[in-house]
Design a protein around this motif. Structure first.
Motif, PDB file in Angstrom:
ATOM      1  N   LYS A 194     -25.473  -6.163  12.843  1.00  0.00           N
ATOM      2  CA  LYS A 194     -25.949  -4.958  12.158  1.00  0.00           C
ATOM      3  C   LYS A 194     -24.831  -3.959  11.882  1.00  0.00           C
ATOM      4  O   LYS A 194     -24.982  -3.067  11.059  1.00  0.00           O
ATOM      5  N   GLN A 195     -23.708  -4.090  12.575  1.00  0.00           N
ATOM      6  CA  GLN A 195     -22.565  -3.202  12.359  1.00  0.00           C
ATOM      7  C   GLN A 195     -21.349  -3.945  11.816  1.00  0.00           C
ATOM      8  O   GLN A 195     -20.335  -3.339  11.517  1.00  0.00           O
ATOM      9  N   ARG A 196     -21.491  -5.231  11.659  1.00  0.00           N
ATOM     10  CA  ARG A 196     -20.331  -6.072  11.403  1.00  0.00           C
ATOM     11  C   ARG A 196     -19.738  -5.877  10.008  1.00  0.00           C
ATOM     12  O   ARG A 196     -18.522  -5.957   9.823  1.00  0.00           O
ATOM     13  N   ALA A 197     -20.559  -5.619   9.005  1.00  0.00           N
ATOM     14  CA  ALA A 197     -20.028  -5.458   7.649  1.00  0.00           C
ATOM     15  C   ALA A 197     -19.133  -4.221   7.563  1.00  0.00           C
ATOM     16  O   ALA A 197     -18.046  -4.264   6.985  1.00  0.00           O
ATOM     17  N   LEU A 198     -19.604  -3.102   8.119  1.00  0.00           N
ATOM     18  CA  LEU A 198     -18.783  -1.893   8.119  1.00  0.00           C
ATOM     19  C   LEU A 198     -17.493  -2.130   8.896  1.00  0.00           C
ATOM     20  O   LEU A 198     -16.402  -1.742   8.441  1.00  0.00           O
ATOM     21  N   ALA A 199     -17.607  -2.782  10.047  1.00  0.00           N
ATOM     22  CA  ALA A 199     -16.414  -3.048  10.861  1.00  0.00           C
ATOM     23  C   ALA A 199     -15.425  -3.944  10.112  1.00  0.00           C
ATOM     24  O   ALA A 199     -14.213  -3.704  10.133  1.00  0.00           O
ATOM     25  N   ASN A 200     -15.939  -4.967   9.430  1.00  0.00           N
ATOM     26  CA  ASN A 200     -15.048  -5.830   8.644  1.00  0.00           C
ATOM     27  C   ASN A 200     -14.414  -5.060   7.496  1.00  0.00           C
ATOM     28  O   ASN A 200     -13.242  -5.268   7.161  1.00  0.00           O
ATOM     29  N   GLY A 201     -15.202  -4.155   6.879  1.00  0.00           N
ATOM     30  CA  GLY A 201     -14.661  -3.352   5.791  1.00  0.00           C
ATOM     31  C   GLY A 201     -13.504  -2.488   6.254  1.00  0.00           C
ATOM     32  O   GLY A 201     -12.481  -2.367   5.564  1.00  0.00           O
ATOM     33  N   SER A 214     -23.895  -2.368   3.054  1.00  0.00           N
ATOM     34  CA  SER A 214     -24.559  -3.568   3.549  1.00  0.00           C
ATOM     35  C   SER A 214     -25.274  -3.296   4.875  1.00  0.00           C
ATOM     36  O   SER A 214     -26.431  -3.695   5.075  1.00  0.00           O
ATOM     37  N   ASP A 215     -24.592  -2.610   5.787  1.00  0.00           N
ATOM     38  CA  ASP A 215     -25.210  -2.292   7.078  1.00  0.00           C
ATOM     39  C   ASP A 215     -26.386  -1.338   6.915  1.00  0.00           C
ATOM     40  O   ASP A 215     -27.386  -1.433   7.639  1.00  0.00           O
ATOM     41  N   LYS A 216     -26.291  -0.403   5.979  1.00  0.00           N
ATOM     42  CA  LYS A 216     -27.403   0.522   5.719  1.00  0.00           C
ATOM     43  C   LYS A 216     -28.627  -0.224   5.191  1.00  0.00           C
ATOM     44  O   LYS A 216     -29.772   0.117   5.541  1.00  0.00           O
ATOM     45  N   LEU A 217     -28.400  -1.206   4.353  1.00  0.00           N
ATOM     46  CA  LEU A 217     -29.526  -1.997   3.846  1.00  0.00           C
ATOM     47  C   LEU A 217     -30.227  -2.738   4.983  1.00  0.00           C
ATOM     48  O   LEU A 217     -31.462  -2.823   5.025  1.00  0.00           O
ATOM     49  N   ILE A 218     -29.447  -3.263   5.911  1.00  0.00           N
ATOM     50  CA  ILE A 218     -30.038  -3.938   7.068  1.00  0.00           C
ATOM     51  C   ILE A 218     -30.824  -2.944   7.914  1.00  0.00           C
ATOM     52  O   ILE A 218     -31.925  -3.242   8.399  1.00  0.00           O
ATOM     53  N   ALA A 219     -30.283  -1.737   8.078  1.00  0.00           N
ATOM     54  CA  ALA A 219     -30.986  -0.697   8.836  1.00  0.00           C
ATOM     55  C   ALA A 219     -32.303  -0.309   8.170  1.00  0.00           C
ATOM     56  O   ALA A 219     -33.244   0.141   8.842  1.00  0.00           O
ATOM     57  N   LYS A 220     -32.397  -0.500   6.847  1.00  0.00           N
ATOM     58  CA  LYS A 220     -33.622  -0.204   6.110  1.00  0.00           C
ATOM     59  C   LYS A 220     -34.536  -1.431   6.029  1.00  0.00           C
ATOM     60  O   LYS A 220     -35.408  -1.520   5.152  1.00  0.00           O
ATOM     61  N   GLN A 221     -34.322  -2.384   6.919  1.00  0.00           N
ATOM     62  CA  GLN A 221     -35.162  -3.570   7.087  1.00  0.00           C
ATOM     63  C   GLN A 221     -34.923  -4.654   6.030  1.00  0.00           C
ATOM     64  O   GLN A 221     -35.748  -5.549   5.865  1.00  0.00           O
ATOM     65  N   ASN A 258     -18.196  -8.340   2.098  1.00  0.00           N
ATOM     66  CA  ASN A 258     -19.459  -9.031   2.364  1.00  0.00           C
ATOM     67  C   ASN A 258     -19.297 -10.543   2.348  1.00  0.00           C
ATOM     68  O   ASN A 258     -20.037 -11.254   3.041  1.00  0.00           O
ATOM     69  N   TYR A 259     -18.333 -11.033   1.590  1.00  0.00           N
ATOM     70  CA  TYR A 259     -18.017 -12.465   1.630  1.00  0.00           C
ATOM     71  C   TYR A 259     -17.533 -12.858   3.025  1.00  0.00           C
ATOM     72  O   TYR A 259     -18.028 -13.825   3.632  1.00  0.00           O
TER      73      TYR A 259
END
Length: 399
Positions: free
Chosen positions: A128-135, A270-277, A327-328
């Motif tokens: 849930k936090q991984r996309a931001l961390a990778n960015g 991407s992480d925000k979208l996951i947080a929004k279900q 995201n890739y």
């Protein structure tokens, strides 16, 4: 404490990827001085660049595999240490052959950078936090590309071209010493802790995996586009847009700043979208699909009248690439977890480097025989094609 520590670890990875791009770009800035001192011609300069790409291509896969086996702490630390020493060696070379050897060693060291960065994120951050961390992790590379030209010009002008290599190299050595003091992540804050500690996926199994092969194919298709922007845009601005050397320096950093911002922003969205279900799959696809659409504006670079507007569209393209690549890479982590992420990132990176070795000479043929225009149109269609390949072939366990 663990939460603060993992964000410090991420900051260190950000610095490492920044150093990787800074160190590899020093040569392109000071090559004029080196050519004069060592009497190196353009063909030999091409050999020097090839030496880096060969070392980089080989070690991307080898390092990715070793990092999956031994972990990110050892793997990334050794990579940064090796390329920092190689960078320092550039400062003491006295002839063409020594420069080729130093460049090859730099490529070998830097081959472990991005597999190590992504593996670190996988070990310290949840999906849930991984996309931001990778960015943030890979965003350091773009910032390094922004800083490299002015820093190198300053150091080489005031202290000589040799210290332009040595000083960043010594910073890398200090980074390694700090990195060695960070404890290993014993309690991975992920939902696949047990899976991350399981045996690494055998290489032959990865090479038979449809998902892995698709990730490799996508990188094979798209990496030459990014190398085209990095290696050919200054010549394009000078030869086609009649932009002066000084003005190129004022403009060329802008697309890379856009890339660095979008690396981070693409992960955050991407992480925000996951947080929004949104499901993980839908979040990654949504961001990558939007990015692919934006890249279709690339042909406008060739059609607008002013150089500044053309650079603006280049920046828009690189902004979209930042959303895409974050995201890739995170999708690889989503699917392969701790058992194969670095290996797949390494294999795909090798594919991209090999593709670029083949395509870059062909770019020269297109430019000489036709113009840059076909290349900008190709740039505008490759990402949508890659996205279609991605959505029709990459399957998530969780929908």
């Amino acid at each position: 404490m663990n939460n603060k520590l993992r964000w410090f670890v991420l900051f260190m990875v950000f610095i490492a990827t920044g150093l990787s791009f800074l160190d590899r770009q020093v040569l392109s800035v000071v090559i004029i001085k080196i050519q004069q001192e060592f009497n190196i011609n353009d063909v030999q300069y091409g050999v020097i660049n090839t030496a880096f790409l060969v070392g980089y291509a080989i070690m991307f896969t080898v390092a990715g595999r070793l990092i999956d086996i031994f972990g990110s702490k050892m793997g990334l630390g050794l990579s940064v240490g090796l390329w920092s020493i190689a960078n320092c060696l550039h400062g003491v070379v006295n002839n063409f052959n020594q420069l080729v050897a130093s460049r090859f060693l730099l490529g070998v060291g830097e081959g472990g950078c991005f597999p190590g960065a992504v593996k670190t994120v996988n070990e310290w951050f949840s999906p849930k936090q991984r996309a931001l961390a990778n960015g943030i992790a890979i965003g350091g590379a773009a910032i390094g590309a922004v800083i490299a030209p002015p820093l190198t010009i300053y150091l080489s002008s005031d202290y000589g071209w040799r210290l332009a290599f040595v000083i960043p190299g010594l910073i890398g050595v200090v980074w390694v010493l700090i990195w060695a003091l960070i404890p290993r992540s014993k309690n991975l804050p992920t939902e696949e802790t047990a899976e991350s500690r399981a045996a690494v996926i055998p290489l032959y199994t990865l090479l038979k995996s449809r998902d892995a092969l698709i990730f490799i194919l996508i990188r094979f298709l798209l990496d030459p586009v990014v190398y085209f922007v990095m290696f050919w845009v200054p010549k394009y601005l000078h030869e086609v847009r009649q932009v002066s050397f000084e003005r190129i320096g004022e403009l060329f950093w802008i697309p890379f700043l856009a890339l660095g911002i979008s690396n981070i922003l693409g992960g955050w969205v991407s992480d925000k979208l996951i947080a929004k279900q949104f499901s993980v799959r839908t979040a990654r696809r949504t961001v990558m699909g939007g990015a692919a659409l934006i890249t279709m504006s690339a042909p406008l670079v060739a059609t607008v009248s002013s150089a500044e507007t053309a650079v603006g569209f280049m920046a828009l393209f690189m902004f979209a690439h930042g959303f895409w690549i974050t995201n890739y890479i995170t999708s690889i982590s989503d699917i392969f977890g701790g058992r194969g992420t670095a290996s797949v990132v390494g294999l795909s990176g090798t594919a991209g480097a090999l593709s670029s070795l083949v395509i870059n000479p062909l770019i020269g043929v297109v430019v000489v025989s036709y113009s840059y225009t076909p290349l900008w149109f190709a740039t505008g269609i490759l990402y949508p094609i890659a996205f279609l390949i991605f959505i029709t072939n990459i399957k998530y366990k969780s929908k």
